[in-house]
Design an enzyme around this catalytic site. Structure first.
Site, short mmCIF file in Angstrom:
data_model
loop_
_atom_site.label_atom_id
_atom_site.label_comp_id
_atom_site.label_asym_id
_atom_site.label_seq_id
_atom_site.Cartn_x
_atom_site.Cartn_y
_atom_site.Cartn_z
N ARG A 95 0.95 -1.59 0.16
CA ARG A 95 -0.09 -0.04 -0.26
C ARG A 95 1.15 1.51 -0.25
O ARG A 95 1.70 0.93 0.95
CB ARG A 95 -1.00 -0.22 1.36
CG ARG A 95 -0.21 0.07 2.44
CD ARG A 95 -1.32 0.02 3.80
NE ARG A 95 -2.22 -1.13 3.85
CZ ARG A 95 -2.77 -0.82 5.10
NH1 ARG A 95 -3.02 0.08 5.45
NH2 ARG A 95 -3.92 -2.08 4.89
N SER A 106 -10.36 1.73 5.83
CA SER A 106 -9.96 0.66 5.48
C SER A 106 -10.51 0.46 3.54
O SER A 106 -9.82 -0.15 2.75
CB SER A 106 -11.24 -0.51 6.10
OG SER A 106 -10.62 -0.50 7.13
N ARG A 185 -39.18 -7.46 32.20
CA ARG A 185 -37.32 -7.67 31.17
C ARG A 185 -37.69 -9.50 31.27
O ARG A 185 -37.79 -9.83 31.40
CB ARG A 185 -36.95 -7.50 32.45
CG ARG A 185 -35.29 -7.65 32.41
CD ARG A 185 -34.94 -7.54 33.90
NE ARG A 185 -33.43 -7.13 33.44
CZ ARG A 185 -32.26 -6.49 33.52
NH1 ARG A 185 -32.29 -5.24 32.82
NH2 ARG A 185 -30.81 -6.51 32.62
#
Length: 410
Positions: A95, A106, A185
């Protein structure tokens, strides 16, 4: 280099090619691992040994052994990473400085790679820090593009975690639940949880990356990985946890089938027993003796009779002598184990998939070895390393059995 559909039964391969020969011939699927040398959290973490294997080696082995890629690449700006990548059978995209900065993304690096490789039509960006990746993950995910027509596919993991709104420090504001009702919950078994990106890999078409500037878009699909295979390494504290996880759930490939072991002096009964165990487990062992060591040269035949191993004379650079043997057996260096004790052995120790040096070896050899022996030369170091090699082979067999992989297809 690994190619797509390796190991596919001939009649199936012909049938698939007959269905859409033009489409198959025009597609080039590449795997690309980004491995910059300037990691801030853990210096050179991409090649730091994890359970005796360079970190990037775990994902390279999975990518190559999947047989799904026309080419497998590592994108790096570092000489040592390049050397390790090539030793594991990968090509290297060197690179530019423009995409090697801390601020580089990226996407920018992948776009540069695609510009230099115009034949690539689909790219899979694999994260180097995901050592529990398996060939089957990549094979199944790629089908979503090649068979189902998706433009991008990425890996996720299911998490059962309740999220709450963040409140700024010093604020009087109360936090609020974001994905649950505290009054009702749910139990874990009554809740499907949520799919979270785990960053292990991203498949995308060339057009999506180059024309739209993104890795996720078009027709998008996800591939769900099991939690035990979803491992990421960012900081030092992650390392010991990842090592335990990879020993249990990592992909171990085929295991090594050839081991070189340098002999510089006398060996113990423990070492000889270790060599016999390797041979019993179908690992070919070749003992290396320096041409300059007159005493050992005279004992060459006796050493062969005592250990049952082939004995080979090597010069100042062992790599020149052993390379031909690796090629003759049609092996990659990732399928080879090497034990050396001198600075001249460093290149072989770097290249081998598994490598070690005795505790009393020269510093350059110890630094190059991927496994740290606790014993010195002639005092059990060979047995230490032999046991490590055998553990890796056993893990490979168990994993192949679990994944239903036919080792004859490789």
């Amino acid at each position: 280099m690994a190619t797509r559909k390796r190991g596919m039964p001939e009649e199936n391969a012909k049938s698939e090619e007959a269905e859409s020969p033009k489409k198959l011939r025009s597609r080039h699927v590449a795997a690309l691992i980004l491995a910059r040398g300037g990691s801030k959290g853990i210096p050179l973490k991409n090649i730091k040994p994890l359970a005796g294997v360079p970190l990037v080696g775990w994902v390279l082995r999975a990518a190559i052994d999947s047989g799904e890629f026309d080419s497998v690449w590592v994108s790096t700006d570092h000489d040592e990473i390049e050397k390790i990548a090539k030793s594991w059978g990968a090509k290297v995209h060197r690179r530019s400085q423009e995409v090697s900065k801390d601020s580089s993304t990226s996407l920018e690096t992948i776009q540069e790679f695609l510009k230099k490789n115009p034949d690539v039509t689909v790219v899979c960006n694999i994260q180097a820090t995901s050592p529990c990746l398996h060939p089957t993950h990549l094979k199944e995910a790629l089908k979503k593009i090649t068979k189902d027509g998706y433009d991008s596919v990425f890996s996720v993991v299911r998490r059962h975690q309740f999220r709450w709104k963040e409140v700024k420090k010093g604020s009087d504001e109360c936090t609020k639940p974001e994905n649950l009702n505290p009054a009702k919950r749910p139990r874990r078994q009554d809740w499907n949880g949520e799919l979270i990106e785990n960053g292990s890999f991203y498949f995308a078409t060339r057009d999506l990356i180059m024309k739209e500037g993104r890795l996720q878009g078009g027709r998008v699909a996800y591939f769900e990985m099991e939690p035990q295979h979803s491992v990421d390494i960012d900081v030092d504290i992650d390392w010991p946890v990842a090592e335990q996880r990879v020993l249990r759930y990592g992909y171990f490939g085929r295991g090594v089938s050839l081991m070189f072991c340098e002999v510089s002096g006398s060996s113990s009964a423990k070492d000889t027993a270790g060599l016999r165990k390797l041979k019993k487990d179908d690992v070919e062992v070749v003992l290396l003796i320096s041409e300059e060591n007159v005493a050992l040269r005279q004992m060459r035949y006796k050493l062969k009779m005592m250990t049952g191993c082939e004995v080979m004379l090597v010069g100042e650079d062992p790599l020149k002598d052993v390379q031909s043997m690796v090629e003759k057996r049609k092996l990659d260096w990732k399928d080879v184990a090497y034990m050396g004790c001198d600075a001249a052995s460093a290149s072989c120790l770097h290249l081998a998939g598994l490598s070690a040096a005795p505790a009393d070896a020269q510093p350059d050899a110890i630094r190059a070895g991927k496994f740290a022996c606790k014993q010195g030369g002639g005092a059990g170091a060979v047995r230490d390393f032999a046991e490590h090699v055998l553990v890796q082979k056993q893990q490979a067999r168990l994993q192949m059995k679990q994944d239903g992989i036919d080792r004859n297809c490789f």
